[in-house]
Design a protein around this motif. Structure first.
Motif, short mmCIF file in Angstrom:
data_model
loop_
_atom_site.label_atom_id
_atom_site.label_comp_id
_atom_site.label_asym_id
_atom_site.label_seq_id
_atom_site.Cartn_x
_atom_site.Cartn_y
_atom_site.Cartn_z
N THR A 183 -0.75 19.66 1.80
CA THR A 183 0.17 18.53 1.76
C THR A 183 -0.23 17.47 0.75
O THR A 183 0.57 16.61 0.39
N THR A 184 -1.47 17.49 0.28
CA THR A 184 -1.98 16.45 -0.60
C THR A 184 -3.20 17.00 -1.35
O THR A 184 -3.78 18.01 -0.93
N CYS A 185 -3.58 16.33 -2.43
CA CYS A 185 -4.76 16.78 -3.19
C CYS A 185 -6.04 16.07 -2.75
O CYS A 185 -7.06 16.13 -3.44
N SER A 186 -6.03 15.41 -1.60
CA SER A 186 -7.24 14.73 -1.11
C SER A 186 -8.42 15.69 -1.00
O SER A 186 -9.54 15.36 -1.38
N TYR A 187 -8.17 16.86 -0.45
CA TYR A 187 -9.25 17.84 -0.26
C TYR A 187 -9.87 18.20 -1.61
O TYR A 187 -11.10 18.18 -1.77
N GLN A 188 -9.01 18.51 -2.60
CA GLN A 188 -9.52 18.89 -3.91
C GLN A 188 -10.27 17.72 -4.56
O GLN A 188 -11.29 17.92 -5.24
N ASN A 189 -9.77 16.49 -4.36
CA ASN A 189 -10.45 15.33 -4.93
C ASN A 189 -11.81 15.11 -4.28
O ASN A 189 -12.76 14.67 -4.95
N ALA A 190 -11.90 15.41 -2.99
CA ALA A 190 -13.19 15.29 -2.30
C ALA A 190 -14.19 16.30 -2.85
O ALA A 190 -15.38 15.99 -3.03
N ASP A 213 14.02 -1.26 4.48
CA ASP A 213 15.20 -2.05 4.87
C ASP A 213 15.69 -2.92 3.71
O ASP A 213 16.90 -3.12 3.53
N ALA A 214 14.76 -3.42 2.91
CA ALA A 214 15.11 -4.32 1.81
C ALA A 214 15.61 -3.58 0.57
O ALA A 214 16.45 -4.09 -0.18
N THR A 215 15.10 -2.35 0.34
CA THR A 215 15.38 -1.65 -0.91
C THR A 215 16.15 -0.34 -0.75
O THR A 215 16.71 0.17 -1.74
N GLY A 216 16.13 0.22 0.46
CA GLY A 216 16.71 1.55 0.65
C GLY A 216 15.83 2.66 0.11
O GLY A 216 16.23 3.82 0.05
N LYS A 217 14.61 2.31 -0.29
CA LYS A 217 13.68 3.29 -0.84
C LYS A 217 12.47 3.43 0.08
O LYS A 217 12.00 2.43 0.64
N VAL A 218 11.97 4.65 0.19
CA VAL A 218 10.76 4.90 0.97
C VAL A 218 9.55 4.74 0.05
O VAL A 218 9.53 5.29 -1.05
N PRO A 219 8.53 3.98 0.46
CA PRO A 219 7.31 3.88 -0.35
C PRO A 219 6.71 5.26 -0.61
O PRO A 219 6.82 6.17 0.21
N GLN A 220 6.09 5.40 -1.77
CA GLN A 220 5.47 6.66 -2.15
C GLN A 220 4.02 6.71 -1.68
O GLN A 220 3.30 5.71 -1.78
N THR A 221 3.61 7.85 -1.18
CA THR A 221 2.22 8.01 -0.72
C THR A 221 1.43 8.83 -1.73
O THR A 221 1.99 9.66 -2.45
N SER A 222 0.13 8.60 -1.78
CA SER A 222 -0.73 9.36 -2.68
C SER A 222 -2.08 9.61 -2.02
O SER A 222 -2.48 8.91 -1.09
N ALA A 223 -2.76 10.60 -2.54
CA ALA A 223 -4.00 11.08 -1.95
C ALA A 223 -5.16 10.12 -2.16
O ALA A 223 -5.12 9.24 -3.02
N SER A 224 -6.21 10.32 -1.39
CA SER A 224 -7.50 9.70 -1.69
C SER A 224 -7.99 10.28 -3.01
O SER A 224 -7.94 11.49 -3.24
N PRO A 267 -10.84 10.85 -6.30
CA PRO A 267 -12.28 11.15 -6.36
C PRO A 267 -13.17 9.91 -6.25
O PRO A 267 -14.21 9.96 -5.57
N ASN A 268 -12.76 8.81 -6.89
CA ASN A 268 -13.59 7.60 -6.81
C ASN A 268 -13.62 7.01 -5.41
O ASN A 268 -14.60 6.36 -5.02
N ASP A 269 -12.54 7.21 -4.64
CA ASP A 269 -12.54 6.76 -3.24
C ASP A 269 -13.61 7.50 -2.45
O ASP A 269 -14.35 6.90 -1.66
#
Length: 285
Positions: free
Chosen positions: A95-102, A54-65, A67-69
């Motif tokens: 949809t994300t590299c979480s699996y590969q990072n795990a 609402d404040a910026t008109g931009k959607v926050p970016q998401t990222s995977a878990s 390897p260190n997580d």
């Protein structure tokens, strides 16, 4: 008898900390970036995602878990229960590299098994929670038997959701400005289904969300011959109370014996925006 297996999933499953504690599930954080600040998913309310847009008109970016997580969580589990097997039920790998990072984090750990659930959000949660219930009922179950059972659960879980409007999908680059403008003007709501791990826009519904929910529930339940014992409803911040009442009344009409509402976390709210409604159920055997 004590369970032989510990379950791990990403926070993008939208499993609450309370449910995770109840079932002994370990959650690995995914991440959300707003401007130059990156935070763990679950470390702040999803309403902040909406406030940022609402404040910026931009959607926050998401990222995977990362390897260190995973390393931090795997180390903690193995330290506490060195004889137990870890079963990672992963957020959809396409949809994300979480699996590969795990997988990277688990190199050299023969006590870790990864399964791509091919689900996201509450679809993944349904798989993980069903697996947790199964292991609680059968604590003697070993890793191979549990993995086979989980894969069968993954195949049975079905999920769809409809956004209130297409603004977030447009701002995130997932639909064009023209498609979003046309959809909003015509009050169109694409039904997004999770198929083989991918989020695919299928049938379009037209009209106010509260009016189309009964049709959506009826169509989805019939299409997948959903079992009547349990139905999950997904909601994101801003879903109107009328929508919730309508959904519960419709579920009862269709014979569903139990309905559980689960709120989207920060990751899924970034994709669907406020006021989303979704369904997760189990296809009949």
């Amino acid at each position: 008898m004590e369970q032989k297996i510990v379950l791990v999933a990403e926070t993008g499953s939208d499993i609450t900390p309370e449910l995770a504690e109840e079932y002994g599930i370990f959650l690995v954080p995914m991440h959300v970036s707003m401007g130059d600040k990156t935070l763990d998913d679950g470390a702040f309310p999803p309403e902040d995602v909406c406030a940022y847009y609402d404040a910026t008109g931009k959607v926050p970016q998401t990222s995977a878990s990362m390897p260190n997580d995973f390393t931090a969580v795997l180390d903690e589990i193995h330290r506490r229960w060195p004889d137990k097997h870890i079963l990672h039920l992963a957020y959809s790998a396409v949809t994300t590299c979480s699996y590969q990072n795990a997988v990277l984090a688990a190199e050299g750990r023969d006590y870790v098994t990864h399964i791509d659930t091919k689900h996201v959000s509450v679809g993944q949660a349904a798989v993980v929670l069903e697996a947790a219930k199964l292991l609680r009922a059968h604590p003697e179950m070993g890793a191979e038997e549990a993995a086979a059972a989980v894969r069968e659960i993954c195949d049975r879980v079905q999920m769809c959701f409809v956004p209130k409007n297409l603004d977030y999908l447009r701002a995130g680059g997932r639909v064009s400005n023209v498609v979003a403008l046309t959809g909003n003007l015509l009050n169109l709501h694409p039904c997004i289904e999770i198929i083989d791990g991918k989020l695919l826009a299928k049938k379009k519904y037209r009209g106010a969300l509260v009016k189309l929910i009964p049709k959506l529930i009826g169509d989805f339940a019939e299409k997948h011959r959903l079992e009547k014992d349990l139905l999950y409803f997904i909601w994101s911040p801003g879903l109107e109370d009328d929508c919730r009442r309508t959904a519960e009344e419709c579920a009862a009409t269709h014979g569903f014996r139990r309905v559980v509402w689960m709120k989207t976390g920060c990751v899924i709210t970034c994709h669907g925006g406020p006021g989303c409604f979704g369904i997760v159920g189990f296809a009949g055997r």
